[in-house]
Scaffold this active site. Structure first.
Site, PDB file in Angstrom:
ATOM      1  N   ARG A 245     -13.849  -6.946 -19.597  1.00 32.48           N
ATOM      2  CA  ARG A 245     -13.381  -6.465 -18.264  1.00 32.48           C
ATOM      3  C   ARG A 245     -14.707  -7.006 -17.153  1.00 32.48           C
ATOM      4  O   ARG A 245     -13.928  -7.833 -16.592  1.00 32.48           O
ATOM      5  CB  ARG A 245     -13.660  -4.725 -18.088  1.00 32.48           C
ATOM      6  CG  ARG A 245     -13.042  -4.170 -16.805  1.00 32.48           C
ATOM      7  CD  ARG A 245     -13.057  -2.618 -17.032  1.00 32.48           C
ATOM      8  NE  ARG A 245     -14.100  -1.885 -16.893  1.00 32.48           N
ATOM      9  CZ  ARG A 245     -14.215  -0.471 -17.002  1.00 32.48           C
ATOM     10  NH1 ARG A 245     -13.252   0.112 -16.957  1.00 32.48           N
ATOM     11  NH2 ARG A 245     -15.466  -0.058 -17.113  1.00 32.48           N
TER      12      ARG A 245
ATOM     13  N   TYR B  63      17.421  18.892  -8.311  1.00 30.33           N
ATOM     14  CA  TYR B  63      18.176  17.642  -8.189  1.00 30.33           C
ATOM     15  C   TYR B  63      18.637  17.135  -9.325  1.00 30.33           C
ATOM     16  O   TYR B  63      17.960  17.205 -10.468  1.00 30.33           O
ATOM     17  CB  TYR B  63      17.138  16.391  -7.818  1.00 30.33           C
ATOM     18  CG  TYR B  63      16.676  16.750  -6.337  1.00 30.33           C
ATOM     19  CD1 TYR B  63      17.466  16.474  -5.226  1.00 30.33           C
ATOM     20  CD2 TYR B  63      15.198  16.929  -6.189  1.00 30.33           C
ATOM     21  CE1 TYR B  63      16.760  16.725  -3.884  1.00 30.33           C
ATOM     22  CE2 TYR B  63      14.721  16.948  -4.891  1.00 30.33           C
ATOM     23  CZ  TYR B  63      15.621  17.019  -3.748  1.00 30.33           C
ATOM     24  OH  TYR B  63      15.025  17.177  -2.360  1.00 30.33           O
TER      25      TYR B  63
ATOM     26  N   LYS C  96     -17.385   9.068  -9.905  1.00 31.73           N
ATOM     27  CA  LYS C  96     -16.375   8.030  -9.394  1.00 31.73           C
ATOM     28  C   LYS C  96     -15.113   8.828  -9.027  1.00 31.73           C
ATOM     29  O   LYS C  96     -14.776   9.723  -9.624  1.00 31.73           O
ATOM     30  CB  LYS C  96     -16.249   6.740 -10.207  1.00 31.73           C
ATOM     31  CG  LYS C  96     -15.566   7.047 -11.497  1.00 31.73           C
ATOM     32  CD  LYS C  96     -15.738   5.903 -12.202  1.00 31.73           C
ATOM     33  CE  LYS C  96     -15.169   6.045 -13.658  1.00 31.73           C
ATOM     34  NZ  LYS C  96     -15.561   5.050 -14.662  1.00 31.73           N
TER      35      LYS C  96
ATOM     36  N   MET D 153       9.396  17.194  -4.877  1.00 33.83           N
ATOM     37  CA  MET D 153       7.863  16.745  -4.216  1.00 33.83           C
ATOM     38  C   MET D 153       7.007  17.945  -4.070  1.00 33.83           C
ATOM     39  O   MET D 153       5.759  17.588  -4.314  1.00 33.83           O
ATOM     40  CB  MET D 153       8.427  15.825  -2.798  1.00 33.83           C
ATOM     41  CG  MET D 153       7.188  15.394  -2.025  1.00 33.83           C
ATOM     42  SD  MET D 153       7.610  14.667  -0.534  1.00 33.83           S
ATOM     43  CE  MET D 153       8.566  13.326  -1.184  1.00 33.83           C
TER      44      MET D 153
END
Ligand SMILES: *Cc1c(COP(=O)(O)O)cnc(C)c1O
Length: 372
Positions: free
Chosen positions: A134, A268, A38, A316
């Site tokens: 679940r 930053y 998955k 980023m």
């Protein structure tokens, strides 16, 4: 264009073979391996990993949803595919068309799928909630058996198995072992009750990665191998009897190297100030690649075999690190962000998460390539 060598993930197929080989030694006769692929193989790339698993002769796969299941079929997978998650009823015929097995949460859901199916019968494994809380049938044994019978009586449903999922199989604490044993006992009691009623499901399974190692049980027809396949630990605080080999190595290049003077601040927010003259390298990866921003001023990366501390905030697409320990380092050199020495589990611990989330979080824009 070749793979862009900015930030990329190398996938080591030999390590997949190794991890499977080690894991298989703990499975009892009667337990077959299912590979959990998955989330794009936990971020490792289906397109790379699945063809290798096919070569290894894997017969069972599990995914989270129909799109992933269809993708496996498009990669040529002919074996069984189990969807562990949710498929909306309007896609019932897609399940049939692609010959996919759907996890069934309860009677009402099975009834919807049965009503929506026009192309044949939907194959199902019924989820049994034995303590994960679940999905799945969550009553006592007798009521659960009644519900299984009701599901089996639906017109367009073919029940082939049932399964449960462990909540604490990755811990070696006594209370967790007891909880896991109680979960096992519950699904086996249901299986017994169904047999008393003349119902014999061909595929009852309850082992995950951790379960297959710590709670191996011949009564589980499948072991659903996930995280260990990818070389990480179900719980790094609990030793494994073998050391899984990490499959993904995240790399990036250095785009610039320069000296900065004492008092210079980096990145930053000016959260780092050089306390002396240091050699600084800029690395071409950032949080948009899935490299956690929480490693700002915390993590280390490896350049030419040397651990170099990350300084300042991770941006980023770029971050900076102190390479003063390296005499010979320049633009174009390769940095290893995590892999076998600093593992995804190590990084996870530093930022308060699990290795699963680190590898699943590597962004789509990061090309995956097969390691040489
Ligand atoms: C994800 C998942 C697994 C695999 O778990 P690992 O801890 O990665 O081995 C097995 N079974 C189910 C139902 C899952 O959702």
């Amino acid at each position: 264009m070749n793979c862009l060598r900015r930030c990329w993930a190398e996938i080591d197929l030999d390590n997949i073979s190794y991890n499977i080989g080690q894991y298989r030694r703990y499975l009892k006769d009667g337990t077959e391996l299912l590979c959990v692929v998955k989330a794009n193989c936990y971020g490792h790339s289906e397109a790379i990993v699945v063809p290798h698993l096919e070569k290894l002769g894997i017969k069972w796969y599990a995914v989270s949803n129909l799109i992933e299941a269809e993708h496996l079929r498009s990669l040529g997978v002919k074996g069984e595919i189990l969807i562990l998650g949710y498929t909306p009823e309007e896609n019932a015929d897609d399940l049939i068309r692609f010959n996919i097995i759907q996890a069934c949460t309860e009677f009402a859901y099975a009834e919807k799928l049965s009503r929506s199916a026009k192309a044949g019968k939907v194959r199902m494994h019924i989820a049994i909630d034995t303590g994960m809380t679940r999905i799945g049938l969550h009553s006592d044994t007798a009521a659960n058996a009644d519900e299984v019978e009701k599901i089996m009586a639906l017109e367009n449903v073919q029940v082939e198995g049932m399964f449960t999922h462990y909540a604490v199989a990755d811990s070696d604490e006594e209370s967790c072992n007891e909880y896991t044993k109680a979960q096992t006992d519950k699904i086996l009691a249901l299986d017994d009750e169904l047999k008393r009623r003349g119902i014999s499901l061909s595929c009852v399974h309850f082992l995950n990665s951790a379960g297959g190692v710590y709670h191996s049980n011949e009564a589980s027809a499948l072991a659903r191998l996930g995280i260990i396949l990818y070389g990480l630990y179900p719980d790094p605080a609990t030793a494994l009897p073998f050391e899984p080999k990490p499959v993904m190595t995240l790399k990036a290049v250095i785009s610039q190297v320069k000296f900065i003077e004492a008092g210079t601040t980096v990145s930053y927010g000016r959260t780092f100030t050089a306390d002396r003259r240091i050699k600084l390298a800029t690395v071409t990866a950032g949080y948009a690649d899935g490299f956690p921003r929480a490693l700002s001023n915390k993590g280390e990366i490896i350049i030419k075999g040397v651990r170099c501390p990350i300084v300042g905030r991770i941006c980023m697409d770029q971050f900076m690190c102190d390479v003063s320990a390296l005499d010979d380092v320049q633009e174009g050199d390769v940095a290893t962000l995590f892999g076998s020495e600093i593992t995804a589990d190590d990084i996870a611990k530093q930022v308060g998460t699990i290795g699963y989330e680190i590898v699943c979080g590597i962004a789509e824009r990061v090309p995956r390539i097969i390691a040489e």
